[in-house]
Design a protein around this motif. Sequence first.
Motif, PDB file in Angstrom:
ATOM      1  N   GLY A  51       0.833  -1.203   0.000  1.00  9.76           N
ATOM      2  CA  GLY A  51       0.000   0.000   0.000  1.00  9.76           C
ATOM      3  C   GLY A  51       0.860   1.242   0.000  1.00  9.76           C
ATOM      4  O   GLY A  51       1.826   1.353  -0.746  1.00  9.76           O
ATOM      5  N   ASP A  52       0.509   2.200   0.897  1.00  6.89           N
ATOM      6  CA  ASP A  52       1.255   3.468   0.930  1.00  6.89           C
ATOM      7  C   ASP A  52       2.260   3.520   2.070  1.00  6.89           C
ATOM      8  O   ASP A  52       2.731   4.593   2.442  1.00  6.89           O
ATOM      9  N   ARG A  53       2.621   2.374   2.622  1.00  7.71           N
ATOM     10  CA  ARG A  53       3.490   2.361   3.805  1.00  7.71           C
ATOM     11  C   ARG A  53       4.933   2.754   3.521  1.00  7.71           C
ATOM     12  O   ARG A  53       5.619   3.253   4.412  1.00  7.71           O
ATOM     13  N   TYR A  54       5.414   2.516   2.338  1.00  9.10           N
ATOM     14  CA  TYR A  54       6.829   2.765   2.044  1.00  9.10           C
ATOM     15  C   TYR A  54       6.986   3.688   0.829  1.00  9.10           C
ATOM     16  O   TYR A  54       7.397   3.259  -0.243  1.00  9.10           O
ATOM     17  N   PRO A  55       6.686   4.964   0.980  1.00  9.08           N
ATOM     18  CA  PRO A  55       6.830   5.888  -0.158  1.00  9.08           C
ATOM     19  C   PRO A  55       8.304   6.069  -0.526  1.00  9.08           C
ATOM     20  O   PRO A  55       9.178   6.087   0.349  1.00  9.08           O
ATOM     21  N   SER A  56       8.562   6.207  -1.808  1.00  7.56           N
ATOM     22  CA  SER A  56       9.930   6.484  -2.256  1.00  7.56           C
ATOM     23  C   SER A  56      10.124   7.965  -2.539  1.00  7.56           C
ATOM     24  O   SER A  56      11.234   8.401  -2.809  1.00  7.56           O
ATOM     25  N   ALA A  57       9.030   8.739  -2.487  1.00  6.49           N
ATOM     26  CA  ALA A  57       9.087  10.178  -2.738  1.00  6.49           C
ATOM     27  C   ALA A  57       8.003  10.861  -1.907  1.00  6.49           C
ATOM     28  O   ALA A  57       7.180  10.212  -1.258  1.00  6.49           O
ATOM     29  N   ASN A  58       8.007  12.175  -1.936  1.00  8.22           N
ATOM     30  CA  ASN A  58       7.071  12.970  -1.140  1.00  8.22           C
ATOM     31  C   ASN A  58       5.663  12.920  -1.749  1.00  8.22           C
ATOM     32  O   ASN A  58       5.453  13.348  -2.885  1.00  8.22           O
ATOM     33  N   ASN A  59       4.695  12.433  -0.986  1.00  5.64           N
ATOM     34  CA  ASN A  59       3.313  12.354  -1.462  1.00  5.64           C
ATOM     35  C   ASN A  59       2.607  13.703  -1.516  1.00  5.64           C
ATOM     36  O   ASN A  59       1.472  13.789  -1.991  1.00  5.64           O
ATOM     37  N   ASP A  60       3.266  14.764  -1.062  1.00  2.42           N
ATOM     38  CA  ASP A  60       2.639  16.081  -1.083  1.00  2.42           C
ATOM     39  C   ASP A  60       2.671  16.728  -2.460  1.00  2.42           C
ATOM     40  O   ASP A  60       2.039  17.764  -2.677  1.00  2.42           O
ATOM     41  N   THR A  61       3.406  16.135  -3.382  1.00  2.00           N
ATOM     42  CA  THR A  61       3.476  16.691  -4.736  1.00  2.00           C
ATOM     43  C   THR A  61       2.980  15.650  -5.743  1.00  2.00           C
ATOM     44  O   THR A  61       3.052  14.440  -5.508  1.00  2.00           O
ATOM     45  N   ALA A  62       2.488  16.144  -6.882  1.00  3.62           N
ATOM     46  CA  ALA A  62       2.027  15.229  -7.934  1.00  3.62           C
ATOM     47  C   ALA A  62       3.173  14.372  -8.455  1.00  3.62           C
ATOM     48  O   ALA A  62       2.999  13.173  -8.744  1.00  3.62           O
ATOM     49  N   GLU A  63       4.357  14.981  -8.573  1.00  3.89           N
ATOM     50  CA  GLU A  63       5.519  14.229  -9.057  1.00  3.89           C
ATOM     51  C   GLU A  63       5.890  13.111  -8.086  1.00  3.89           C
ATOM     52  O   GLU A  63       6.220  11.997  -8.502  1.00  3.89           O
ATOM     53  N   GLY A  64       5.817  13.412  -6.786  1.00  2.00           N
ATOM     54  CA  GLY A  64       6.129  12.401  -5.784  1.00  2.00           C
ATOM     55  C   GLY A  64       5.124  11.250  -5.811  1.00  2.00           C
ATOM     56  O   GLY A  64       5.503  10.077  -5.716  1.00  2.00           O
ATOM     57  N   ARG A  65       3.849  11.593  -5.952  1.00  2.00           N
ATOM     58  CA  ARG A  65       2.825  10.541  -6.004  1.00  2.00           C
ATOM     59  C   ARG A  65       3.000   9.655  -7.241  1.00  2.00           C
ATOM     60  O   ARG A  65       2.778   8.440  -7.179  1.00  2.00           O
ATOM     61  N   ASP A  66       3.427  10.267  -8.360  1.00  2.00           N
ATOM     62  CA  ASP A  66       3.688   9.474  -9.571  1.00  2.00           C
ATOM     63  C   ASP A  66       4.781   8.435  -9.323  1.00  2.00           C
ATOM     64  O   ASP A  66       4.713   7.319  -9.840  1.00  2.00           O
ATOM     65  N   LEU A  67       5.780   8.812  -8.546  1.00  2.00           N
ATOM     66  CA  LEU A  67       6.880   7.888  -8.251  1.00  2.00           C
ATOM     67  C   LEU A  67       6.478   6.813  -7.252  1.00  2.00           C
ATOM     68  O   LEU A  67       7.067   5.717  -7.231  1.00  2.00           O
ATOM     69  N   ASN A  68       5.501   7.098  -6.430  1.00  2.00           N
ATOM     70  CA  ASN A  68       5.086   6.143  -5.398  1.00  2.00           C
ATOM     71  C   ASN A  68       4.121   5.073  -5.914  1.00  2.00           C
ATOM     72  O   ASN A  68       4.018   3.993  -5.327  1.00  2.00           O
ATOM     73  N   ARG A  69       3.418   5.365  -7.004  1.00  3.70           N
ATOM     74  CA  ARG A  69       2.527   4.357  -7.598  1.00  3.70           C
ATOM     75  C   ARG A  69       3.378   3.420  -8.445  1.00  3.70           C
ATOM     76  O   ARG A  69       3.678   3.701  -9.609  1.00  3.70           O
ATOM     77  N   ARG A  70       3.765   2.305  -7.879  1.00  6.56           N
ATOM     78  CA  ARG A  70       4.762   1.484  -8.544  1.00  6.56           C
ATOM     79  C   ARG A  70       4.679   0.024  -8.088  1.00  6.56           C
ATOM     80  O   ARG A  70       4.162  -0.276  -7.002  1.00  6.56           O
ATOM     81  N   VAL A  71       5.220  -0.849  -8.934  1.00  6.75           N
ATOM     82  CA  VAL A  71       5.523  -2.223  -8.547  1.00  6.75           C
ATOM     83  C   VAL A  71       7.006  -2.424  -8.815  1.00  6.75           C
ATOM     84  O   VAL A  71       7.489  -2.171  -9.924  1.00  6.75           O
ATOM     85  N   THR A  72       7.732  -2.833  -7.808  1.00  4.68           N
ATOM     86  CA  THR A  72       9.161  -3.096  -7.976  1.00  4.68           C
ATOM     87  C   THR A  72       9.383  -4.593  -8.140  1.00  4.68           C
ATOM     88  O   THR A  72       8.700  -5.410  -7.527  1.00  4.68           O
ATOM     89  N   ILE A  73      10.333  -4.942  -8.982  1.00  3.96           N
ATOM     90  CA  ILE A  73      10.721  -6.339  -9.162  1.00  3.96           C
ATOM     91  C   ILE A  73      12.216  -6.427  -8.882  1.00  3.96           C
ATOM     92  O   ILE A  73      13.027  -5.851  -9.625  1.00  3.96           O
ATOM     93  N   ARG A  74      12.545  -7.108  -7.811  1.00  2.42           N
ATOM     94  CA  ARG A  74      13.959  -7.257  -7.446  1.00  2.42           C
ATOM     95  C   ARG A  74      14.381  -8.699  -7.669  1.00  2.42           C
ATOM     96  O   ARG A  74      13.725  -9.639  -7.209  1.00  2.42           O
ATOM     97  N   ILE A  75      15.489  -8.846  -8.370  1.00  2.00           N
ATOM     98  CA  ILE A  75      16.019 -10.177  -8.668  1.00  2.00           C
ATOM     99  C   ILE A  75      17.010 -10.574  -7.572  1.00  2.00           C
ATOM    100  O   ILE A  75      17.903  -9.799  -7.222  1.00  2.00           O
ATOM    101  N   VAL A  76      16.826 -11.745  -7.036  1.00  5.69           N
ATOM    102  CA  VAL A  76      17.760 -12.301  -6.053  1.00  5.69           C
ATOM    103  C   VAL A  76      18.610 -13.334  -6.770  1.00  5.69           C
ATOM    104  O   VAL A  76      18.096 -14.333  -7.279  1.00  5.69           O
ATOM    105  N   ARG A  77      19.907 -13.078  -6.831  1.00  2.00           N
ATOM    106  CA  ARG A  77      20.834 -13.977  -7.515  1.00  2.00           C
ATOM    107  C   ARG A  77      21.759 -14.656  -6.520  1.00  2.00           C
ATOM    108  O   ARG A  77      22.048 -14.124  -5.456  1.00  2.00           O
TER     109      ARG A  77
END
Length: 285
Positions: free
Chosen positions: A252-278
């Motif tokens: 959900g919104d528990r771990y923002p990567s940017a400031n949710n107070d701006t439109a640009e920050g919210r754009d960065l927070n709406r995301r799915v990350t895929i991390r590869i474990v090697r």
Amino acid sequence: MRKLLSRASSTILALSVAGMAAANPGVVQQLAMDQVHWSFTGDRFHCELELDLKKNGELLLSHPAGTPMQVHYRPAQALPAEVSLASRTAPWQGDRQSQATALAARDDHFRLDQHTSRSVLTALDSGLWTSLYLDTLELRIPTVNWAPVADRFRQCEQQLSPLSVHQARDQVVFYQAGQRALTPEQIADLEDLARYVQLDPQVRKLLVDGHTDNTGSRLGNLQIARERAADVAAVLKAAGIPNTMIEQRAHGDRYPSANNDTAEGRDLNRRVTIRIVRQETEETS
């Protein structure tokens, strides 16, 4: 076939009959035909052709996964002040050459730009020779014993991973406000990632994490994050990744990567990350 090759040669040479001013050598040498031995090495993450120029260093055509093919020159001793390269006809075909193109210095070697590098490969395929200009020396390189090794190089290119280890390590899928479905471009990127995973035996797990901005309720955002992570995982599975390799999580919104107070920050927070474990042994390049 000969007519096609001749036409290709003429097209390449039509760029310019005279080389640039810097390509006016004081000494001209020719690599003996029996010394022209291109060697091929390659796997799913790197394709390379190498030509030993003896005391003058080595010429390479290198194509790493995830980046375009480029021509490299590595000197045997001290770096020349200037290095350039041109395609030319064989001596018995007249004396024409393309415009010489400068190679850019990079640490201990020189590198040709991507577009011209591909033109060099086309010229070699058509039978044109290569002139390598090293300060006041012109080294003429005959094109012999080329076709078999070139075929292996092209086959390797066709089987290359679409991504390098560095490119695949941490992928992020961003969402527009209100976006539910993945776009065709995002699906294609995920399919490239799946292809990489299938080619890299060191990959052990994919961590798929859904995140949102802080618009809406906590519970609603958690559900959206869960659905988006599931959609991403579904594309990866459809592309051939086993279900056992994928771990889905929703934050959900528990771990923002940017400031949710701006439109640009919210754009960065709406995301799915895929991390590869090697399994971290010697990395695939």
